[in-house]
Each structure stands twice: as C-alpha cells, then as structure tokens.
Design an enzyme around this catalytic site. Structure first.
Site, PDB file in Angstrom:
ATOM      1  N   SER A 144       0.863  -1.189   0.000  1.00 43.19           N
ATOM      2  CA  SER A 144       0.000   0.000   0.000  1.00 43.19           C
ATOM      3  C   SER A 144       0.894   1.232   0.000  1.00 43.19           C
ATOM      4  CB  SER A 144      -0.843  -0.001   1.277  1.00 43.19           C
ATOM      5  OG  SER A 144      -1.459   1.252   1.453  1.00 43.19           O
ATOM      6  N   TYR A 157      -1.502  -1.383  10.146  1.00 42.62           N
ATOM      7  CA  TYR A 157      -1.608  -1.659   8.711  1.00 42.62           C
ATOM      8  C   TYR A 157      -0.364  -1.121   7.992  1.00 42.62           C
ATOM      9  CZ  TYR A 157      -3.678  -1.296   3.982  1.00 42.62           C
ATOM     10  OH  TYR A 157      -3.943  -1.390   2.635  1.00 42.62           O
TER      11      TYR A 157
HETATM   12  N1  LIG Z   1      -8.848  -0.495  -1.133  1.00 39.58           N
HETATM   13  C1  LIG Z   1      -7.820   0.324  -1.027  1.00 39.58           C
HETATM   14  O1  LIG Z   1      -7.975   1.554  -1.098  1.00 39.58           O
HETATM   15  C2  LIG Z   1      -6.427  -0.223  -0.857  1.00 39.58           C
HETATM   16  C3  LIG Z   1      -5.345   0.660  -0.896  1.00 39.58           C
HETATM   17  C4  LIG Z   1      -4.049   0.157  -0.758  1.00 39.58           C
HETATM   18  C5  LIG Z   1      -3.849  -1.194  -0.626  1.00 39.58           C
HETATM   19  N2  LIG Z   1      -4.927  -2.040  -0.603  1.00 39.58           N
HETATM   20  C6  LIG Z   1      -4.641  -3.474  -0.459  1.00 39.58           C
HETATM   21  O2  LIG Z   1      -5.262  -4.173  -1.519  1.00 39.58           O
HETATM   22  C7  LIG Z   1      -5.415  -5.536  -1.120  1.00 39.58           C
HETATM   23  C8  LIG Z   1      -6.786  -6.020  -1.519  1.00 39.58           C
HETATM   24  O3  LIG Z   1      -7.774  -5.334  -0.754  1.00 39.58           O
HETATM   25  P1  LIG Z   1      -9.081  -4.726  -1.417  1.00 39.58           P
HETATM   26  O4  LIG Z   1      -9.005  -3.272  -1.252  1.00 39.58           O
HETATM   27  O5  LIG Z   1      -9.293  -5.309  -2.740  1.00 39.58           O
HETATM   28  O6  LIG Z   1     -10.182  -5.207  -0.357  1.00 39.58           O
HETATM   29  P2  LIG Z   1     -11.406  -6.231  -0.487  1.00 39.58           P
HETATM   30  O7  LIG Z   1     -11.936  -6.339   0.896  1.00 39.58           O
HETATM   31  O8  LIG Z   1     -12.329  -5.824  -1.567  1.00 39.58           O
HETATM   32  O9  LIG Z   1     -10.694  -7.601  -0.887  1.00 39.58           O
HETATM   33  C9  LIG Z   1      -9.872  -8.285   0.020  1.00 39.58           C
HETATM   34  C10 LIG Z   1     -10.151  -9.772  -0.073  1.00 39.58           C
HETATM   35  O10 LIG Z   1      -9.245 -10.434   0.830  1.00 39.58           O
HETATM   36  C11 LIG Z   1      -9.980 -11.449   1.483  1.00 39.58           C
HETATM   37  N3  LIG Z   1      -9.339 -11.783   2.754  1.00 39.58           N
HETATM   38  C12 LIG Z   1      -9.311 -11.046   3.885  1.00 39.58           C
HETATM   39  N4  LIG Z   1      -8.692 -11.699   4.865  1.00 39.58           N
HETATM   40  C13 LIG Z   1      -8.292 -12.880   4.333  1.00 39.58           C
HETATM   41  C14 LIG Z   1      -7.591 -14.008   4.850  1.00 39.58           C
HETATM   42  N5  LIG Z   1      -7.204 -14.054   6.129  1.00 39.58           N
HETATM   43  N6  LIG Z   1      -7.339 -15.038   4.029  1.00 39.58           N
HETATM   44  C15 LIG Z   1      -7.757 -15.012   2.736  1.00 39.58           C
HETATM   45  N7  LIG Z   1      -8.452 -14.010   2.201  1.00 39.58           N
HETATM   46  C16 LIG Z   1      -8.710 -12.936   2.981  1.00 39.58           C
HETATM   47  C17 LIG Z   1     -11.373 -10.893   1.657  1.00 39.58           C
HETATM   48  O11 LIG Z   1     -12.332 -11.920   1.860  1.00 39.58           O
HETATM   49  C18 LIG Z   1     -11.582 -10.132   0.355  1.00 39.58           C
HETATM   50  O12 LIG Z   1     -12.201 -10.948  -0.629  1.00 39.58           O
HETATM   51  C19 LIG Z   1      -5.173  -5.570   0.385  1.00 39.58           C
HETATM   52  O13 LIG Z   1      -3.892  -6.107   0.623  1.00 39.58           O
HETATM   53  C20 LIG Z   1      -5.229  -4.118   0.785  1.00 39.58           C
HETATM   54  O14 LIG Z   1      -4.473  -3.845   1.920  1.00 39.58           O
HETATM   55  C21 LIG Z   1      -6.196  -1.582  -0.703  1.00 39.58           C
END
Ligand SMILES: NC(=O)c1ccc[n+]([C@@H]2O[C@H](COP(=O)([O-])OP(=O)(O)OC[C@H]3O[C@@H](n4cnc5c(N)ncnc54)[C@H](O)[C@@H]3O)[C@@H](O)[C@H]2O)c1
Length: 308
Positions: A144, A157
């Site tokens: 991130s 985080y």
């Molecule tokens: N959304 C944002 O703005 C943002 C910004 C920077 C980084 N990220 C990173 O992007 C990545 C994806 O997140 P997202 O934003 O798509 O969120 P999201 O919640 O839409 O998707 C995350 C997925 O991970 C799964 N998950 C959570 N815990 C888990 C576990 N213990 N084992 C297996 N699966 C698990 C959830 O069920 C979900 O389907 C993450 O690593 C997040 O930190 C997101």
C-alpha cells in the site's frame, strides 16, 4: 507482451476488489485462475462471474494466516493443474482504523497476521515449489502507499505494509537467478470492499482498542467509492510487470508526497566530511564480509554437489 496462455495464477483475496480485478485481467490474458479467499460464498460468486467471461477458474477456501491450510491449498493446485502456479498474487488484506496508543495485542495480531503473516505464508509455501518447477514465474504482492508513511490511525496496517515492501525488495534480489520476478504493488485508494474488512476479524482477536461500527464502515465506503477501478489497477499492474518494475505505483498524484518523504530521509544522512576515513573503513569491512560469505556458501554448495 508475455505469453500467459495456460499459466496458473494463484490470487489470494481474489474474491473481491483488487484481487478480483487481477483475476479478471489475467484470465483475459489467458491464465487459469485460482481464487483463494477466506469467504466461501464470495469465491463462488466471483468464480461464476469469471466463468461467464470464459475463464477457467478454481476456487479454494483459504485463510492466508493458516500455514497448514496454505500447504494443502498448494497441494490442491498441483493436483488440479499438474504444476505449481507460475503467477502468485499475494493480495488478501484487511484494515482497521484507530488510535495507535489504544491498539491491543489482538489489533496487532489480526492485522499483522493477515497483511504481513499471510504474505510470508504465501512466499514460504510457494517459492520453493516454483523454484523446483524450474519454469520461472512472477510474484506480485500488494502492499500500500501506506507502507511508505507512518500514520496515527492506520499504524499497524502501515507497519505491516512497510515490512511487505522491504521483504519484496529482498525477494526481488533473491529470486532473479531462478527467473522468478517479484514486484510490489503500492496502491493508494482503490474502489473495493475493504471498508467491510472489520467484519472478517476472527472471534479470537475480538479485543480491539478501536471503534469498529457501522458508521465507520459507511464512512470508509464513501472514501473507497472514489478509488481507482480494480480492473484498471490490474491492467496497470500487468503493464508494469511486463516492464520488469519492482515497484508498481500507478498513482501519479502520489509522486510529490513520496519525493518529500524520501528527501526528508536523505537529508537526515550526515555529510561524509564528518568522518570520511571511518565511513570508508565501515564500507570496506562490509564488502569483505559479503565476499567471504559468498565464497563460503559457494564452497559448501560445491561440497554438497560432490556428496550427491
Ligand atoms: N482499497 C484500497 O484503497 C487499498 C489501498 C491500498 C492497498 N490495498 C490493499 O489491496 C489488497 C486487496 O484489498 P481490497 O481493497 O481489494 O479489499 P477487499 O476487501 O475488496 O478484498 C480483500 C479480499 O481479501 C480477502 N481476505 C481477507 N482476509 C483474508 C484471509 N485471512 N485469508 C484469505 N483471504 C482474505 C477478503 O475476503 C476479500 O475478498 C489488500 O492487501 C489491501 O491492503 C487496498
């Protein structure tokens, strides 16, 4: 353009958001997709959508913090596809917000466990299998933008994501000799369901110092509604992978923020004139130590080969 036809892509968190965007884009490119996610119903829903677009998809219910389950998932991939994945996307992640000084051990254990521990488990499970398969490959871990900066409210985080960036730099250096390329994706805002992450907090990590309620979820949803489309993010990621980039940061508006942050660090380094001879000696001692270790390691490899 790389040839993805028939390649297996294992995507943690593939049932939603950034992971689902990666599944969509890499399925279109010709990959066979494994969606590994902790939510069974969401896996089914995502797999059905992808299959309607003509993708070959296999779903595995997996909590990335469970090492034994991770090994079983890797065995399952080899059983189903006859090989380990060529592409690994460590994308699953969770978030929760609250004052650092109120954070509990449960807050640390849950967030660090998924966001850093889950990545470690992915690497320790799959890297030896990918090396043994001898076909090279690609690993993309989602960190991130938060991993570059401390934060009073997303502290745990950010710390987990900082560790992930550093770890991927090391894997990038370590795995090149096996033809396995490694990148770290550092997004800012993405239009995903991460606002719902607190609902995934396991009961054994229930003791939180934060206020996790529907109000928080609603307000975070409002922020993420303005995020980058996950499919566009995955397309940019694919282009950057093909260009061999270690860092993938498709957010031009973050450039100035990063520049200021790293300038602050660079400016904190003392000028050489403070003790040039001492600095020279320290650098030389380190270089000699590295050389000595490298020659010891290649000697012990030679001995092993002779024994075999
Ligand atoms: N959304 C944002 O703005 C943002 C910004 C920077 C980084 N990220 C990173 O992007 C990545 C994806 O997140 P997202 O934003 O798509 O969120 P999201 O919640 O839409 O998707 C995350 C997925 O991970 C799964 N998950 C959570 N815990 C888990 C576990 N213990 N084992 C297996 N699966 C698990 C959830 O069920 C979900 O389907 C993450 O690593 C997040 O930190 C997101």
């Amino acid at each position: 353009m790389a040839d993805y036809t028939g390649k297996v892509a294992f995507i943690t968190g593939g049932a939603s958001g950034a992971g689902f965007g990666q599944a969509t884009v890499f399925a279109q490119a010709g990959c066979r997709i494994v969606i590994a996610d902790v939510r069974r119903a969401a896996i089914e829903e995502a797999a059905t959508k992808l299959r309607h677009q003509g993708a070959e998809v296999h779903g595995i219910e997996l909590d990335v913090t469970d090492r034994a389950a991770y090994a079983r998932a890797a065995d399952e991939v080899e059983r189903v596809f006859g090989k380990p994945p060529e592409l690994l996307f460590n994308t699953a992640g969770v978030n929760s917000f609250g004052p650092l000084e109120k954070s509990t051990y449960d807050d640390f254990d849950w967030i660090m466990g998924v966001d850093l521990g889950g990545v470690v488990n992915g690497m320790v499970t799959f890297v030896p299998r990918m090396i043994a398969a001898g076909r090279g490959g690609y690993i993309v871990t989602t960190s991130s933008m938060g991993g570059f900066f401390g934060s009073p409210a997303a502290s745990i985080y950010s710390a987990a994501k900082a560790a992930v960036i550093n770890l991927m730099e090391s894997y990038h250096l370590s795995l090149a000799k096996y033809g396995i390329r490694v990148s770290v994706l550092c997004p800012a805002n993405i239009r995903t369901n991460i606002a719902e992450a607190t609902r995934l907090r396991p009961a054994h990590f229930a003791n939180t110092g934060y206020v996790e309620n529907e109000d928080l979820v609603r307000s975070l949803r409002g922020i993420h509604a303005h995020g980058l489309d996950p499919v566009v993010l995955a397309q940019r990621t694919k282009e950057a992978m093909e260009a061999g980039q270690l860092y993938i940061i498709p957010y031009p508006e973050e450039k100035e923020h990063l520049a200021q942050h790293f300038k602050q660090i660079v400016d904190a380094v003392l000028p050489m004139e403070a003790d040039p001879e001492g600095a020279r000696q320290r650098a030389e001692a380190l270089r000699n130590w590295v050389k000595e270790r490298q020659s010891l390691m290649s000697k012990s490899k030679g001995d092993e080969a002779k024994r075999d």
